[in-house]
Motif scaffolding. Structure first.
Motif, short mmCIF file in Angstrom:
data_model
loop_
_atom_site.label_atom_id
_atom_site.label_comp_id
_atom_site.label_asym_id
_atom_site.label_seq_id
_atom_site.Cartn_x
_atom_site.Cartn_y
_atom_site.Cartn_z
N VAL A 140 -18.13 -53.48 22.97
CA VAL A 140 -18.40 -52.36 21.95
C VAL A 140 -18.05 -51.18 22.40
N PRO A 141 -17.18 -50.21 22.01
CA PRO A 141 -16.92 -49.13 22.45
C PRO A 141 -18.15 -47.96 22.10
N VAL A 142 -18.84 -47.57 23.21
CA VAL A 142 -19.85 -46.38 22.65
C VAL A 142 -19.67 -45.31 23.48
N ASP A 143 -19.42 -44.21 22.96
CA ASP A 143 -19.10 -43.14 23.67
C ASP A 143 -20.41 -42.46 24.14
N ASP A 144 -21.55 -42.25 23.30
CA ASP A 144 -22.72 -41.71 23.83
C ASP A 144 -23.75 -42.45 22.80
N PRO A 145 -24.60 -43.34 23.65
CA PRO A 145 -25.57 -44.09 22.87
C PRO A 145 -26.82 -43.41 22.51
N ASN A 146 -26.93 -42.19 22.87
CA ASN A 146 -28.03 -41.28 22.23
C ASN A 146 -27.55 -40.36 21.35
N ALA A 147 -26.21 -40.04 20.79
CA ALA A 147 -25.96 -39.54 19.69
C ALA A 147 -26.31 -40.09 18.45
N ASP A 148 -26.54 -39.13 17.56
CA ASP A 148 -26.90 -39.42 16.47
C ASP A 148 -25.50 -39.58 15.32
N THR A 149 -25.01 -40.72 15.46
CA THR A 149 -23.97 -41.06 14.54
C THR A 149 -24.16 -42.32 13.93
N GLU A 150 -23.48 -42.37 12.65
CA GLU A 150 -23.50 -43.76 11.71
C GLU A 150 -23.24 -44.87 12.67
N TRP A 151 -22.25 -44.95 13.54
CA TRP A 151 -21.97 -46.04 14.27
C TRP A 151 -22.96 -46.40 15.21
N ASN A 152 -23.66 -45.48 15.94
CA ASN A 152 -24.72 -45.77 16.63
C ASN A 152 -25.65 -46.59 15.92
N ASP A 153 -26.10 -46.06 14.70
CA ASP A 153 -27.08 -46.52 13.95
C ASP A 153 -26.87 -47.99 13.82
N ILE A 154 -25.73 -48.44 13.43
CA ILE A 154 -25.27 -49.61 12.96
C ILE A 154 -25.53 -50.55 14.22
N LEU A 155 -25.33 -50.02 15.50
CA LEU A 155 -25.30 -50.64 16.69
C LEU A 155 -26.78 -50.96 17.09
N ARG A 156 -27.48 -49.75 16.89
CA ARG A 156 -28.98 -49.86 17.20
C ARG A 156 -29.74 -51.34 16.03
N LYS A 157 -29.23 -51.30 14.84
CA LYS A 157 -29.86 -51.95 13.99
C LYS A 157 -29.48 -53.50 14.30
N HIS A 158 -28.35 -53.79 15.06
CA HIS A 158 -27.94 -55.11 15.37
C HIS A 158 -28.40 -55.24 16.88
N GLY A 159 -28.97 -54.38 17.55
CA GLY A 159 -29.53 -54.77 18.80
C GLY A 159 -28.33 -54.56 19.99
#
Length: 265
Positions: A26-45
Protein backbone atom coordinates in the motif's frame (compact mmCIF):
# COMPACT_ATOMS: atom_id res chain seq x y z
CA UNK A 1 -28.04 11.55 1.65
CA UNK A 2 -24.64 13.13 1.49
CA UNK A 3 -22.27 11.57 -1.03
CA UNK A 4 -19.65 9.26 0.48
CA UNK A 5 -15.97 10.07 0.20
CA UNK A 6 -14.29 8.41 -2.80
CA UNK A 7 -11.71 6.97 -0.42
CA UNK A 8 -14.45 5.47 1.75
CA UNK A 9 -16.08 3.89 -1.34
CA UNK A 10 -12.71 2.49 -2.38
CA UNK A 11 -12.23 0.96 1.05
CA UNK A 12 -15.74 -0.57 1.01
CA UNK A 13 -15.24 -2.05 -2.44
CA UNK A 14 -11.87 -3.47 -1.47
CA UNK A 15 -13.37 -5.12 1.61
CA UNK A 16 -16.07 -6.91 -0.45
CA UNK A 17 -13.74 -8.19 -3.16
CA UNK A 18 -12.28 -11.66 -3.04
CA UNK A 19 -8.60 -10.90 -2.66
CA UNK A 20 -5.90 -13.55 -2.92
CA UNK A 21 -4.07 -14.37 0.32
CA UNK A 22 -0.92 -12.47 -0.49
CA UNK A 23 0.72 -9.28 0.78
CA UNK A 24 -0.29 -6.06 -0.89
CA UNK A 25 2.01 -3.06 -1.00
CA UNK A 26 0.00 0.00 0.00
CA UNK A 27 1.58 3.32 -1.00
CA UNK A 28 2.28 5.47 2.06
CA UNK A 29 4.14 8.74 1.63
CA UNK A 30 4.33 9.67 5.31
CA UNK A 31 2.76 7.33 7.90
CA UNK A 32 2.77 10.12 10.50
CA UNK A 33 0.92 12.63 8.34
CA UNK A 34 -2.63 13.62 9.29
CA UNK A 35 -4.41 12.59 6.09
CA UNK A 36 -7.70 10.84 5.35
CA UNK A 37 -5.82 8.04 3.60
CA UNK A 38 -3.60 7.43 6.63
CA UNK A 39 -6.66 7.43 8.91
CA UNK A 40 -8.19 4.64 6.81
CA UNK A 41 -4.94 2.66 6.83
CA UNK A 42 -4.66 3.01 10.61
CA UNK A 43 -8.28 1.90 11.04
CA UNK A 44 -7.56 -1.32 9.16
CA UNK A 45 -4.21 -1.91 10.84
CA UNK A 46 -2.15 -1.32 7.70
CA UNK A 47 0.00 1.27 9.46
CA UNK A 48 0.41 1.71 13.22
CA UNK A 49 -1.33 4.36 15.25
CA UNK A 50 0.48 7.66 15.57
CA UNK A 51 2.62 7.86 18.71
CA UNK A 52 1.41 10.42 21.24
CA UNK A 53 2.97 13.84 20.89
CA UNK A 54 5.80 14.38 23.40
CA UNK A 55 4.98 18.08 23.66
CA UNK A 56 2.46 17.81 26.55
CA UNK A 57 4.85 15.60 28.55
CA UNK A 58 7.74 18.00 27.96
CA UNK A 59 5.61 20.96 28.99
CA UNK A 60 4.48 19.13 32.13
CA UNK A 61 8.09 18.26 33.03
CA UNK A 62 9.18 21.87 32.53
CA UNK A 63 6.31 23.11 34.67
CA UNK A 64 7.20 20.65 37.44
CA UNK A 65 10.84 21.76 37.25
CA UNK A 66 9.82 25.43 37.51
CA UNK A 67 7.56 24.67 40.47
CA UNK A 68 10.28 22.70 42.25
CA UNK A 69 12.87 25.40 41.61
CA UNK A 70 10.49 28.02 43.02
CA UNK A 71 9.73 25.94 46.12
CA UNK A 72 13.43 25.28 46.75
CA UNK A 73 14.68 28.78 45.95
CA UNK A 74 15.77 29.32 49.55
CA UNK A 75 17.67 26.04 49.91
CA UNK A 76 21.24 26.51 51.10
CA UNK A 77 20.77 30.09 52.29
CA UNK A 78 21.98 30.90 55.78
CA UNK A 79 20.07 32.91 58.37
CA UNK A 80 21.68 36.21 57.36
CA UNK A 81 20.74 35.68 53.72
CA UNK A 82 17.18 34.80 54.72
CA UNK A 83 16.97 38.02 56.72
CA UNK A 84 17.96 40.02 53.63
CA UNK A 85 14.95 38.59 51.77
CA UNK A 86 12.31 39.84 54.20
CA UNK A 87 11.08 42.50 51.77
CA UNK A 88 11.00 40.12 48.80
CA UNK A 89 9.49 36.89 50.12
CA UNK A 90 6.17 35.99 51.70
CA UNK A 91 6.54 36.41 55.47
CA UNK A 92 5.00 33.06 56.43
CA UNK A 93 7.00 31.18 53.79
CA UNK A 94 10.22 32.88 54.88
CA UNK A 95 9.48 32.21 58.55
CA UNK A 96 8.92 28.51 57.87
CA UNK A 97 12.26 28.33 56.07
CA UNK A 98 13.98 30.18 58.89
CA UNK A 99 12.63 27.68 61.42
CA UNK A 100 13.69 24.81 59.17
CA UNK A 101 17.21 26.21 58.87
CA UNK A 102 17.47 26.74 62.64
CA UNK A 103 16.36 23.16 63.25
CA UNK A 104 18.99 21.91 60.79
CA UNK A 105 21.69 23.98 62.48
CA UNK A 106 20.62 22.65 65.88
CA UNK A 107 20.88 19.08 64.61
CA UNK A 108 24.29 19.76 63.08
CA UNK A 109 25.60 21.43 66.23
CA UNK A 110 24.48 18.57 68.45
CA UNK A 111 26.15 16.06 66.12
CA UNK A 112 29.36 18.08 65.72
CA UNK A 113 31.50 16.25 68.25
CA UNK A 114 34.74 15.90 66.26
CA UNK A 115 35.82 19.24 64.69
CA UNK A 116 39.47 18.23 64.33
CA UNK A 117 41.76 15.82 62.52
CA UNK A 118 42.45 12.67 64.53
CA UNK A 119 45.93 11.19 64.12
CA UNK A 120 45.59 7.43 64.24
CA UNK A 121 47.70 4.74 65.85
CA UNK A 122 47.55 1.26 64.36
CA UNK A 123 46.54 -0.55 67.59
CA UNK A 124 43.53 1.79 67.93
CA UNK A 125 42.46 1.67 64.28
CA UNK A 126 39.57 -0.73 64.81
CA UNK A 127 38.13 1.30 67.69
CA UNK A 128 38.75 4.78 66.26
CA UNK A 129 37.66 3.98 62.71
CA UNK A 130 35.65 0.81 62.20
CA UNK A 131 33.65 1.02 65.42
CA UNK A 132 33.30 4.80 65.24
CA UNK A 133 31.78 4.47 61.77
CA UNK A 134 28.72 2.84 63.31
CA UNK A 135 27.56 6.28 64.46
CA UNK A 136 29.17 8.64 61.94
CA UNK A 137 31.02 8.77 58.66
CA UNK A 138 34.75 8.29 59.21
CA UNK A 139 37.24 9.42 56.57
CA UNK A 140 40.82 8.21 56.80
CA UNK A 141 43.59 10.02 54.93
CA UNK A 142 46.68 7.90 54.31
CA UNK A 143 49.59 10.21 53.53
CA UNK A 144 53.04 9.86 52.05
CA UNK A 145 55.91 8.85 54.31
CA UNK A 146 58.48 10.97 52.47
CA UNK A 147 57.02 14.44 52.94
CA UNK A 148 57.74 15.28 49.30
CA UNK A 149 54.38 14.16 47.93
CA UNK A 150 52.61 17.33 46.75
CA UNK A 151 49.15 15.75 46.70
CA UNK A 152 49.54 14.58 50.29
CA UNK A 153 50.44 18.11 51.40
CA UNK A 154 47.40 19.48 49.56
CA UNK A 155 45.12 16.95 51.23
CA UNK A 156 46.52 17.59 54.72
CA UNK A 157 45.64 21.28 54.36
CA UNK A 158 42.14 20.55 53.02
CA UNK A 159 41.60 17.89 55.69
CA UNK A 160 42.06 20.46 58.47
CA UNK A 161 39.56 22.84 56.90
CA UNK A 162 36.95 20.15 56.31
CA UNK A 163 37.32 18.78 59.84
CA UNK A 164 36.62 22.20 61.35
CA UNK A 165 33.59 22.81 59.15
CA UNK A 166 31.97 19.35 59.23
CA UNK A 167 32.18 18.40 62.88
CA UNK A 168 29.67 15.57 62.50
CA UNK A 169 32.11 13.74 60.22
CA UNK A 170 35.24 12.20 61.74
CA UNK A 171 38.38 13.06 59.78
CA UNK A 172 41.40 10.89 60.55
CA UNK A 173 44.95 10.88 59.26
CA UNK A 174 47.80 8.38 59.29
CA UNK A 175 51.00 7.70 57.43
CA UNK A 176 50.26 5.02 54.86
CA UNK A 177 53.31 2.85 55.64
CA UNK A 178 52.41 2.81 59.34
CA UNK A 179 48.88 1.72 58.55
CA UNK A 180 49.63 -0.88 55.88
CA UNK A 181 53.14 -2.31 55.80
CA UNK A 182 54.71 -1.93 52.38
CA UNK A 183 51.96 0.34 51.06
CA UNK A 184 53.35 2.00 47.89
CA UNK A 185 54.10 5.66 48.39
CA UNK A 186 53.01 6.28 44.78
CA UNK A 187 49.45 5.39 45.86
CA UNK A 188 49.29 8.25 48.34
CA UNK A 189 47.31 10.13 49.28
CA UNK A 190 44.62 7.50 49.74
CA UNK A 191 41.22 8.25 51.25
CA UNK A 192 39.14 5.51 52.87
CA UNK A 193 35.51 6.35 53.65
CA UNK A 194 33.89 4.21 56.35
CA UNK A 195 30.27 3.88 57.43
CA UNK A 196 28.56 1.15 59.44
CA UNK A 197 31.82 -0.75 59.79
CA UNK A 198 32.50 -1.00 56.04
CA UNK A 199 34.56 0.89 53.49
CA UNK A 200 32.02 2.66 51.29
CA UNK A 201 34.53 4.27 48.94
CA UNK A 202 38.25 4.56 48.46
CA UNK A 203 40.16 7.17 46.49
CA UNK A 204 43.74 6.33 45.49
CA UNK A 205 45.71 9.50 44.69
CA UNK A 206 43.94 12.63 43.52
CA UNK A 207 43.90 11.73 39.84
CA UNK A 208 40.11 11.21 40.03
CA UNK A 209 39.54 14.63 41.56
CA UNK A 210 41.97 17.10 40.04
CA UNK A 211 45.48 16.14 41.02
CA UNK A 212 47.45 18.79 42.94
CA UNK A 213 44.76 21.30 41.98
CA UNK A 214 42.09 19.40 43.91
CA UNK A 215 39.98 21.92 45.83
CA UNK A 216 37.93 21.80 48.99
CA UNK A 217 34.84 21.90 46.78
CA UNK A 218 35.99 18.73 45.02
CA UNK A 219 36.19 16.97 48.37
CA UNK A 220 32.84 18.39 49.46
CA UNK A 221 31.30 16.81 46.37
CA UNK A 222 32.70 13.47 47.54
CA UNK A 223 31.08 14.01 50.95
CA UNK A 224 27.74 14.70 49.26
CA UNK A 225 28.08 11.76 46.87
CA UNK A 226 28.64 9.24 49.67
CA UNK A 227 25.89 10.74 51.84
CA UNK A 228 28.10 12.15 54.59
CA UNK A 229 26.74 15.65 53.92
CA UNK A 230 23.37 16.56 52.47
CA UNK A 231 23.14 18.49 49.23
CA UNK A 232 22.19 22.06 50.10
CA UNK A 233 23.93 21.96 53.49
CA UNK A 234 24.70 25.57 54.41
CA UNK A 235 28.26 24.59 55.38
CA UNK A 236 29.14 23.64 51.82
CA UNK A 237 31.47 26.10 50.18
CA UNK A 238 29.91 28.05 47.36
CA UNK A 239 31.61 28.86 44.12
CA UNK A 240 31.86 32.57 44.88
CA UNK A 241 33.34 31.85 48.30
CA UNK A 242 35.92 29.55 46.72
CA UNK A 243 36.83 32.16 44.10
CA UNK A 244 37.22 34.83 46.79
CA UNK A 245 39.39 32.48 48.83
CA UNK A 246 41.62 31.79 45.83
CA UNK A 247 41.88 35.50 45.07
CA UNK A 248 42.89 36.18 48.68
CA UNK A 249 45.56 33.49 48.46
CA UNK A 250 46.86 35.02 45.23
CA UNK A 251 46.94 38.47 46.82
CA UNK A 252 48.70 37.08 49.88
CA UNK A 253 51.21 35.36 47.62
CA UNK A 254 51.85 38.59 45.72
CA UNK A 255 52.27 40.49 48.99
CA UNK A 256 54.78 37.94 50.22
CA UNK A 257 56.66 38.19 46.93
CA UNK A 258 56.70 41.99 47.19
CA UNK A 259 58.05 41.73 50.73
CA UNK A 260 60.82 39.44 49.55
CA UNK A 261 61.68 41.85 46.75
CA UNK A 262 61.80 44.73 49.20
CA UNK A 263 64.36 42.86 51.28
CA UNK A 264 66.75 43.09 48.34
CA UNK A 265 66.25 46.81 47.78
Amino acid sequence: MSPQSPLANLTLQTATMQMPDMPVNVPVDDPNADTEWNDILRKHGVIPEKPPSPTPMIQEALEQARTLAHENRLEGKDLDELAELEDEEDEDFLDSYRKKRMAELSTINSASVYNQVYHLQKPDYSRDVTEASQSAYVLVLLTSSTGTNTESRVMIEHWRELAKRFGDVKFCQMRADLCIEGYPDKNTPTVLIYKDGDIKRQIVTLVQLGGPRTSVQDLEKVLVDVGAVKLGDSRLQRKNDDENSNQNKIRQGNTAADDEDSDWD
